[in-house]
Write a protein that holds these residues in place. Structure first.
Motif, PDB file in Angstrom:
ATOM      1  N   ASN A   1       0.839  -1.188   0.000  1.00 45.39           N
ATOM      2  CA  ASN A   1       0.000   0.000   0.000  1.00 45.39           C
ATOM      3  C   ASN A   1       0.882   1.249   0.000  1.00 45.39           C
ATOM      4  O   ASN A   1       1.401   1.641   1.045  1.00 45.39           O
ATOM      5  CB  ASN A   1      -0.915  -0.015   1.229  1.00 45.39           C
ATOM      6  CG  ASN A   1      -2.003   1.039   1.159  1.00 45.39           C
ATOM      7  OD1 ASN A   1      -1.744   2.183   0.791  1.00 45.39           O
ATOM      8  ND2 ASN A   1      -3.213   0.659   1.516  1.00 45.39           N
ATOM      9  N   PRO A   2       1.098   1.887  -1.155  1.00 49.28           N
ATOM     10  CA  PRO A   2       2.007   3.039  -1.222  1.00 49.28           C
ATOM     11  C   PRO A   2       1.661   4.157  -0.248  1.00 49.28           C
ATOM     12  O   PRO A   2       2.552   4.802   0.307  1.00 49.28           O
ATOM     13  CB  PRO A   2       1.860   3.514  -2.677  1.00 49.28           C
ATOM     14  CG  PRO A   2       1.432   2.295  -3.431  1.00 49.28           C
ATOM     15  CD  PRO A   2       0.559   1.535  -2.482  1.00 49.28           C
ATOM     16  N   ARG A   3       0.372   4.390  -0.018  1.00 48.81           N
ATOM     17  CA  ARG A   3      -0.002   5.462   0.900  1.00 48.81           C
ATOM     18  C   ARG A   3       0.390   5.116   2.332  1.00 48.81           C
ATOM     19  O   ARG A   3       0.878   5.967   3.082  1.00 48.81           O
ATOM     20  CB  ARG A   3      -1.509   5.751   0.812  1.00 48.81           C
ATOM     21  CG  ARG A   3      -1.928   7.022   1.562  1.00 48.81           C
ATOM     22  CD  ARG A   3      -3.329   7.433   1.150  1.00 48.81           C
ATOM     23  NE  ARG A   3      -3.392   7.781  -0.251  1.00 48.81           N
ATOM     24  CZ  ARG A   3      -3.241   9.018  -0.731  1.00 48.81           C
ATOM     25  NH1 ARG A   3      -3.004  10.011   0.092  1.00 48.81           N
ATOM     26  NH2 ARG A   3      -3.321   9.250  -2.015  1.00 48.81           N
ATOM     27  N   LEU A   4       0.203   3.864   2.720  1.00 45.29           N
ATOM     28  CA  LEU A   4       0.604   3.468   4.072  1.00 45.29           C
ATOM     29  C   LEU A   4       2.127   3.487   4.221  1.00 45.29           C
ATOM     30  O   LEU A   4       2.635   3.794   5.303  1.00 45.29           O
ATOM     31  CB  LEU A   4       0.049   2.086   4.419  1.00 45.29           C
ATOM     32  CG  LEU A   4      -1.431   2.035   4.778  1.00 45.29           C
ATOM     33  CD1 LEU A   4      -1.838   0.609   5.158  1.00 45.29           C
ATOM     34  CD2 LEU A   4      -1.753   2.980   5.924  1.00 45.29           C
ATOM     35  N   ILE A   5       2.838   3.169   3.169  1.00 48.00           N
ATOM     36  CA  ILE A   5       4.307   3.280   3.231  1.00 48.00           C
ATOM     37  C   ILE A   5       4.690   4.725   3.520  1.00 48.00           C
ATOM     38  O   ILE A   5       5.575   4.999   4.346  1.00 48.00           O
ATOM     39  CB  ILE A   5       4.952   2.782   1.920  1.00 48.00           C
ATOM     40  CG1 ILE A   5       4.777   1.261   1.790  1.00 48.00           C
ATOM     41  CG2 ILE A   5       6.438   3.149   1.878  1.00 48.00           C
ATOM     42  CD1 ILE A   5       5.276   0.685   0.480  1.00 48.00           C
ATOM     43  N   ARG A   6       4.009   5.678   2.865  1.00 47.28           N
ATOM     44  CA  ARG A   6       4.281   7.090   3.136  1.00 47.28           C
ATOM     45  C   ARG A   6       3.916   7.460   4.573  1.00 47.28           C
ATOM     46  O   ARG A   6       4.608   8.246   5.225  1.00 47.28           O
ATOM     47  CB  ARG A   6       3.501   7.970   2.149  1.00 47.28           C
ATOM     48  CG  ARG A   6       4.060   7.924   0.730  1.00 47.28           C
ATOM     49  CD  ARG A   6       3.099   8.561  -0.246  1.00 47.28           C
ATOM     50  NE  ARG A   6       2.786   9.931   0.148  1.00 47.28           N
ATOM     51  CZ  ARG A   6       1.677  10.571  -0.229  1.00 47.28           C
ATOM     52  NH1 ARG A   6       0.774   9.959  -0.978  1.00 47.28           N
ATOM     53  NH2 ARG A   6       1.470  11.811   0.140  1.00 47.28           N
TER      54      ARG A   6
ATOM     55  N   SER B   1      -9.443   7.854   2.948  1.00 47.75           N
ATOM     56  CA  SER B   1      -8.019   7.561   2.763  1.00 47.75           C
ATOM     57  C   SER B   1      -7.323   7.335   4.104  1.00 47.75           C
ATOM     58  O   SER B   1      -7.541   8.072   5.071  1.00 47.75           O
ATOM     59  CB  SER B   1      -7.362   8.733   2.036  1.00 47.75           C
ATOM     60  OG  SER B   1      -5.987   8.531   1.909  1.00 47.75           O
ATOM     61  N   TYR B   2      -6.441   6.317   4.147  1.00 48.11           N
ATOM     62  CA  TYR B   2      -5.709   5.989   5.378  1.00 48.11           C
ATOM     63  C   TYR B   2      -4.453   6.854   5.491  1.00 48.11           C
ATOM     64  O   TYR B   2      -3.338   6.339   5.468  1.00 48.11           O
ATOM     65  CB  TYR B   2      -5.280   4.522   5.368  1.00 48.11           C
ATOM     66  CG  TYR B   2      -6.407   3.518   5.434  1.00 48.11           C
ATOM     67  CD1 TYR B   2      -7.689   3.875   5.809  1.00 48.11           C
ATOM     68  CD2 TYR B   2      -6.175   2.181   5.118  1.00 48.11           C
ATOM     69  CE1 TYR B   2      -8.709   2.934   5.878  1.00 48.11           C
ATOM     70  CE2 TYR B   2      -7.186   1.228   5.181  1.00 48.11           C
ATOM     71  CZ  TYR B   2      -8.450   1.618   5.560  1.00 48.11           C
ATOM     72  OH  TYR B   2      -9.445   0.682   5.624  1.00 48.11           O
ATOM     73  N   ASP B   3      -4.635   8.143   5.623  1.00 49.84           N
ATOM     74  CA  ASP B   3      -3.458   9.008   5.656  1.00 49.84           C
ATOM     75  C   ASP B   3      -3.589  10.110   6.710  1.00 49.84           C
ATOM     76  O   ASP B   3      -3.145  11.234   6.497  1.00 49.84           O
ATOM     77  CB  ASP B   3      -3.203   9.622   4.270  1.00 49.84           C
ATOM     78  CG  ASP B   3      -4.391  10.432   3.750  1.00 49.84           C
ATOM     79  OD1 ASP B   3      -5.376  10.604   4.493  1.00 49.84           O
ATOM     80  OD2 ASP B   3      -4.335  10.891   2.601  1.00 49.84           O
TER      81      ASP B   3
ATOM     82  N   LEU C   1      -7.861  22.763   0.967  1.00 51.18           N
ATOM     83  CA  LEU C   1      -7.695  21.429   0.411  1.00 51.18           C
ATOM     84  C   LEU C   1      -6.247  21.275  -0.029  1.00 51.18           C
ATOM     85  O   LEU C   1      -5.762  22.024  -0.877  1.00 51.18           O
ATOM     86  CB  LEU C   1      -8.623  21.224  -0.792  1.00 51.18           C
ATOM     87  CG  LEU C   1      -8.596  19.854  -1.456  1.00 51.18           C
ATOM     88  CD1 LEU C   1      -9.131  18.790  -0.507  1.00 51.18           C
ATOM     89  CD2 LEU C   1      -9.433  19.868  -2.740  1.00 51.18           C
ATOM     90  N   LEU C   2      -5.532  20.328   0.560  1.00 52.05           N
ATOM     91  CA  LEU C   2      -4.108  20.170   0.299  1.00 52.05           C
ATOM     92  C   LEU C   2      -3.859  19.285  -0.915  1.00 52.05           C
ATOM     93  O   LEU C   2      -4.644  18.390  -1.233  1.00 52.05           O
ATOM     94  CB  LEU C   2      -3.411  19.584   1.527  1.00 52.05           C
ATOM     95  CG  LEU C   2      -3.492  20.414   2.814  1.00 52.05           C
ATOM     96  CD1 LEU C   2      -2.709  19.733   3.932  1.00 52.05           C
ATOM     97  CD2 LEU C   2      -2.976  21.824   2.589  1.00 52.05           C
ATOM     98  N   LEU C   3      -2.739  19.533  -1.573  1.00 50.14           N
ATOM     99  CA  LEU C   3      -2.363  18.792  -2.770  1.00 50.14           C
ATOM    100  C   LEU C   3      -1.555  17.554  -2.382  1.00 50.14           C
ATOM    101  O   LEU C   3      -0.488  17.642  -1.771  1.00 50.14           O
ATOM    102  CB  LEU C   3      -1.532  19.690  -3.693  1.00 50.14           C
ATOM    103  CG  LEU C   3      -1.176  19.117  -5.071  1.00 50.14           C
ATOM    104  CD1 LEU C   3      -2.449  18.794  -5.860  1.00 50.14           C
ATOM    105  CD2 LEU C   3      -0.315  20.112  -5.852  1.00 50.14           C
ATOM    106  N   ASP C   4      -2.105  16.403  -2.740  1.00 56.14           N
ATOM    107  CA  ASP C   4      -1.487  15.121  -2.374  1.00 56.14           C
ATOM    108  C   ASP C   4      -0.064  15.027  -2.941  1.00 56.14           C
ATOM    109  O   ASP C   4       0.196  15.415  -4.083  1.00 56.14           O
ATOM    110  CB  ASP C   4      -2.355  13.989  -2.937  1.00 56.14           C
ATOM    111  CG  ASP C   4      -1.923  12.620  -2.442  1.00 56.14           C
ATOM    112  OD1 ASP C   4      -1.188  12.549  -1.446  1.00 56.14           O
ATOM    113  OD2 ASP C   4      -2.362  11.615  -3.051  1.00 56.14           O
TER     114      ASP C   4
END
Length: 405
Positions: free
Chosen positions: A88-93, A203-205, A398-401
């Motif tokens: 999961n690339p987002r969880l890695i971040r 989103s899990y972030d 609103l932030l830019l991912d």
């Protein structure tokens, strides 16, 4: 300057389409966006398996060795935690953010430092503490908003979904927001975030992109309450152990991908499912097993009631969005039934009264019914759109991912 930073600076200087990201650099080429988040040295992975590099950005070398060749029971919980992240690339971040600049980072040590077991375990009898002390338990990024007991070749482990903790946190904002002066737009957004977490659309972030920075006094209250709810959930799973509910006849074997978001491996897991009576008993004994601390018992009882009331709202919404769920959750009694059963078994001086519970259940049921009829019926696509919802008065931009977080 670190070698990693030096590497990124050279890319920024030499690549015309490169720009700095919140982590590393972004390189645009046509319709392709390449995000370089870090540097891994081959020398650091010497002697490890070919896929070790996939874990290296969020695990220590010792973590990787234990994940690839688990030997003791705690290694299996670490393995579940790592497998939840690796595809999961987002969880890695998220975990790179948690790691920060720590040179001695370890995924195992991170979770140990965050584990909230000590208060609950210390409240049990010495005999029960001894029975439970060797059972690895704690958080993991399970896709299911749930807690589960899994059987491994070395014994049982308990995993509590970090998504469940996030869900409870935002439901607490919704439920108590008015008491702390929050605008209705913020309490509604908190409710919406929680239900999107439960349905798997948010989103899990949260570490990367906070949904809003709340006043300190409210944030302290939320953390304390969510922690108590975590203690109840942990106590519920411990109670299954102490009551002898872990019979192999209750084991179900499934692909690990059922429980982990984006997981692409082929590992299987075995976990337990229980009858209605066993669920009622585990709820009750999660509180009954606490010794010598009436105040803490009452706090855990109320945490249990709130958790189950919140689950009832989500049951109504998930039944609406997926009418075919049917028998999927038939092994669990309804949250309302669990509340009333628990209330009937508790000392009347402990926890919310039956009248308070009935009033709160009625309020939450009416609010959820209004949500279904007035919001979800007209906003189904946006509800199911993957992404983030903010608390409007506490985070307006609103932030830019990847660029801003």
């Amino acid at each position: 300057m670190s070698e990693e930073q030096d590497f990124f600076d050279r890319i920024l200087a030499e690549a015309p389409n490169a720009r700095r990201a919140s982590q590393g650099v972004l390189i645009e080429s046509g319709n392709v966006l390449l995000h370089l988040t870090g540097v891994i040295k081959h020398s650091d992975l010497e002697g490890l398996s070919d896929d070790a590099s996939f874990y290296a950005s969020f695990c220590s070398r010792e973590d990787i060795e234990r994940i690839k060749k688990p030997k003791v029971l705690s290694d299996f919980l670490l393995q579940i935690r790592a497998e939840a992240i690796v595809d999961n690339p987002r969880l890695i971040r998220v975990f790179r953010k948690r790691k920060g600049n720590k040179k001695d980072w370890s995924l195992d040590e991170y979770y140990k430092s965050k584990f909230k077991e000590s208060i609950y375990l210390k409240s049990l009898s010495k005999g029960n503490q001894k029975k439970l002390e060797k059972i690895p338990a704690g958080s993991a990024y399970l896709d299911n908003v749930n807690a589960t007991c899994m059987k491994t070749v070395s014994g049982n482990i308990i995993a509590i979904s970090e998504s469940l903790e996030n869900y409870l946190y935002f439901m607490n904002i919704f439920f108590y927001g008015d008491d702390f002066g929050l605008d209705q737009a913020d309490t509604f957004s908190a409710y919406l975030i929680a239900q999107r977490i439960m349905a798997g659309h948010e989103s899990y972030d949260f570490d990367l992109d906070s949904r809003g920075e709340l006043p300190t006094h409210f944030e302290d209250f939320l953390q304390s309450l969510t922690n108590l709810q975590y203690q109840f959930i942990l106590g519920h799973e411990y109670a299954h152990h102490l009551l002898g509910h872990l019979n192999d006849s209750r084991l179900f074997k499934e692909d690990l991908s059922i429980m982990l978001n984006a997981y692409q491996g082929d590992m299987k897991i075995q976990h337990y499912k229980y009858s209605h009576k066993l669920e009622y008993d585990a709820d009750w004994h999660a509180i009954k097993n606490i010794k010598g601390n009436s105040l803490y018992k009452g706090d855990i009882a109320n945490a249990a009631f709130l958790t189950l009331m919140y689950f009832e709202t989500s049951r109504l919404i998930l039944d609406y969005t997926n009418p075919m769920r049917g028998s999927i959750h038939s092994s669990h009694p309804s949250p309302t039934d669990r509340i009333l059963k628990l209330r009937s078994r508790l000392n009347n001086k402990r926890g919310f009264s039956r009248e308070q519970l009935e009033n709160n259940i009625e309020y939450l049921t009416k609010y959820t019914d209004h949500f279904l009829k007035e919001y979800l019926a007209f906003n189904f696509d946006s509800f199911e759109k993957y992404g983030s919802v903010y608390l409007p008065n506490y985070k307006k931009k609103l932030l830019l991912d990847r660029v801003e977080f």
